[in-house]
Design a protein around this motif. Structure first.
Motif, PDB file in Angstrom:
ATOM      1  N   GLU A 236       0.840  -1.198   0.000  1.00 18.84           N
ATOM      2  CA  GLU A 236       0.000   0.000   0.000  1.00 18.84           C
ATOM      3  C   GLU A 236       0.879   1.254   0.000  1.00 18.84           C
ATOM      4  N   PHE A 237       0.517   2.204  -0.847  1.00 15.47           N
ATOM      5  CA  PHE A 237       1.233   3.470  -0.939  1.00 15.47           C
ATOM      6  C   PHE A 237       0.283   4.556  -0.483  1.00 15.47           C
ATOM      7  N   ALA A 238       0.585   5.193   0.650  1.00 15.53           N
ATOM      8  CA  ALA A 238      -0.349   6.107   1.297  1.00 15.53           C
ATOM      9  C   ALA A 238      -0.400   7.508   0.693  1.00 15.53           C
ATOM     10  N   LYS A 239       0.632   7.921  -0.016  1.00 15.04           N
ATOM     11  CA  LYS A 239       0.645   9.281  -0.553  1.00 15.04           C
ATOM     12  C   LYS A 239      -0.279   9.399  -1.762  1.00 15.04           C
ATOM     13  N   SER A 240      -0.795  10.609  -1.982  1.00 16.68           N
ATOM     14  CA  SER A 240      -1.681  10.834  -3.126  1.00 16.68           C
ATOM     15  C   SER A 240      -0.921  11.256  -4.376  1.00 16.68           C
ATOM     16  N   SER A 241       0.358  11.569  -4.217  1.00 15.80           N
ATOM     17  CA  SER A 241       1.175  11.924  -5.384  1.00 15.80           C
ATOM     18  C   SER A 241       2.654  11.707  -5.070  1.00 15.80           C
ATOM     19  N   VAL A 242       3.434  11.597  -6.131  1.00 15.43           N
ATOM     20  CA  VAL A 242       4.872  11.422  -6.016  1.00 15.43           C
ATOM     21  C   VAL A 242       5.497  11.998  -7.288  1.00 15.43           C
ATOM     22  N   VAL A 243       6.731  12.494  -7.167  1.00 23.86           N
ATOM     23  CA  VAL A 243       7.414  13.073  -8.320  1.00 23.86           C
ATOM     24  C   VAL A 243       8.678  12.275  -8.597  1.00 23.86           C
ATOM     25  N   THR A 244       8.868  11.897  -9.867  1.00 23.54           N
ATOM     26  CA  THR A 244      10.112  11.260 -10.312  1.00 23.54           C
ATOM     27  C   THR A 244      10.715  12.186 -11.351  1.00 23.54           C
ATOM     28  N   ARG A 245      11.905  12.670 -11.056  1.00 21.90           N
ATOM     29  CA  ARG A 245      12.542  13.705 -11.880  1.00 21.90           C
ATOM     30  C   ARG A 245      11.528  14.812 -12.122  1.00 21.90           C
TER      31      ARG A 245
ATOM     32  N   THR B 111       8.363  14.166 -13.517  1.00 21.31           N
ATOM     33  CA  THR B 111       7.067  13.537 -13.778  1.00 21.31           C
ATOM     34  C   THR B 111       6.244  13.478 -12.502  1.00 21.31           C
ATOM     35  N   MET B 112       5.034  14.049 -12.559  1.00 18.42           N
ATOM     36  CA  MET B 112       4.108  14.019 -11.423  1.00 18.42           C
ATOM     37  C   MET B 112       3.191  12.808 -11.564  1.00 18.42           C
ATOM     38  N   TRP B 113       3.215  11.948 -10.559  1.00 22.48           N
ATOM     39  CA  TRP B 113       2.356  10.772 -10.500  1.00 22.48           C
ATOM     40  C   TRP B 113       1.207  11.059  -9.540  1.00 22.48           C
ATOM     41  N   LYS B 114      -0.011  10.737  -9.918  1.00 23.17           N
ATOM     42  CA  LYS B 114      -1.188  10.844  -9.059  1.00 23.17           C
ATOM     43  C   LYS B 114      -1.573   9.430  -8.640  1.00 23.17           C
ATOM     44  N   CYS B 115      -1.740   9.219  -7.340  1.00 24.38           N
ATOM     45  CA  CYS B 115      -2.008   7.883  -6.811  1.00 24.38           C
ATOM     46  C   CYS B 115      -3.380   7.824  -6.159  1.00 24.38           C
ATOM     47  N   THR B 116      -4.235   6.950  -6.674  1.00 25.36           N
ATOM     48  CA  THR B 116      -5.562   6.713  -6.101  1.00 25.36           C
ATOM     49  C   THR B 116      -5.941   5.258  -6.328  1.00 25.36           C
ATOM     50  N   GLY B 117      -6.682   4.702  -5.406  1.00 31.34           N
ATOM     51  CA  GLY B 117      -7.181   3.342  -5.568  1.00 31.34           C
ATOM     52  C   GLY B 117      -6.107   2.290  -5.746  1.00 31.34           C
TER      53      GLY B 117
ATOM     54  N   ALA C  28       0.543   8.577 -14.543  1.00 30.83           N
ATOM     55  CA  ALA C  28       1.301   9.763 -14.960  1.00 30.83           C
ATOM     56  C   ALA C  28       1.130   9.980 -16.456  1.00 30.83           C
ATOM     57  N   PRO C  29       1.312  11.231 -16.891  1.00 29.75           N
ATOM     58  CA  PRO C  29       1.241  11.521 -18.325  1.00 29.75           C
ATOM     59  C   PRO C  29       2.490  11.015 -19.039  1.00 29.75           C
ATOM     60  N   ARG C  30       2.410  10.954 -20.337  1.00 27.56           N
ATOM     61  CA  ARG C  30       3.554  10.538 -21.148  1.00 27.56           C
ATOM     62  C   ARG C  30       4.683  11.545 -20.991  1.00 27.56           C
ATOM     63  N   THR C  31       5.906  11.042 -20.922  1.00 24.80           N
ATOM     64  CA  THR C  31       7.079  11.895 -20.752  1.00 24.80           C
ATOM     65  C   THR C  31       8.118  11.579 -21.813  1.00 24.80           C
ATOM     66  N   GLY C  32       9.238  12.255 -21.746  1.00 27.90           N
ATOM     67  CA  GLY C  32      10.334  11.994 -22.663  1.00 27.90           C
ATOM     68  C   GLY C  32      11.235  10.861 -22.213  1.00 27.90           C
TER      69      GLY C  32
END
Length: 100
Positions: free
Chosen positions: A34-43, A45-51, A56-60
């Motif tokens: 289980e991942f409790a946060k609602s978002s996380v950033v990699t470099r 890229t913004m990830w939205k976490c639900t359910g 995340a959107p497409r990136t380079g």
């Protein structure tokens, strides 16, 4: 006549929004734990976490690199997909080897 114009404008708006919505969820990562946060950033890229799934959107970034970046933030993954195509067992295992 105004009604026809309004309906046409609404259809155009919905049609143009569909690709943007599809791109918003280009990547999907499901952590094993289980991942409790609602978002996380990699470099950058913004990830939205639900359910239980992070999207995340497409990136380079290359798909494999982005997978490795997300496991460093959320831990090992049960699944990872890019553009609706799931990583195979070997690719996912290689990605998970980078988990924190």
């Amino acid at each position: 006549m105004k009604t026809v114009a309004a309906i046409t404008a609404a259809l155009v708006a919905l049609t143009s929004a569909a690709p943007a919505l599809a791109q918003a969820n280009y990547y999907a990562a499901t952590p094993k734990a289980e991942f409790a946060k609602s978002s996380v950033v990699t470099r950058s890229t913004m990830w939205k976490c639900t359910g239980g799934t992070c999207t995340a959107p497409r990136t380079g970034e290359r798909d494999a690199v982005l997978c490795e970046l997300v496991v460093q933030r959320v831990g090992a993954l049960a699944s990872f997909s890019a553009g609706g195509t799931a990583f195979g067992e070997d690719a996912l295992a290689k990605c998970n080897a980078r988990a924190r």
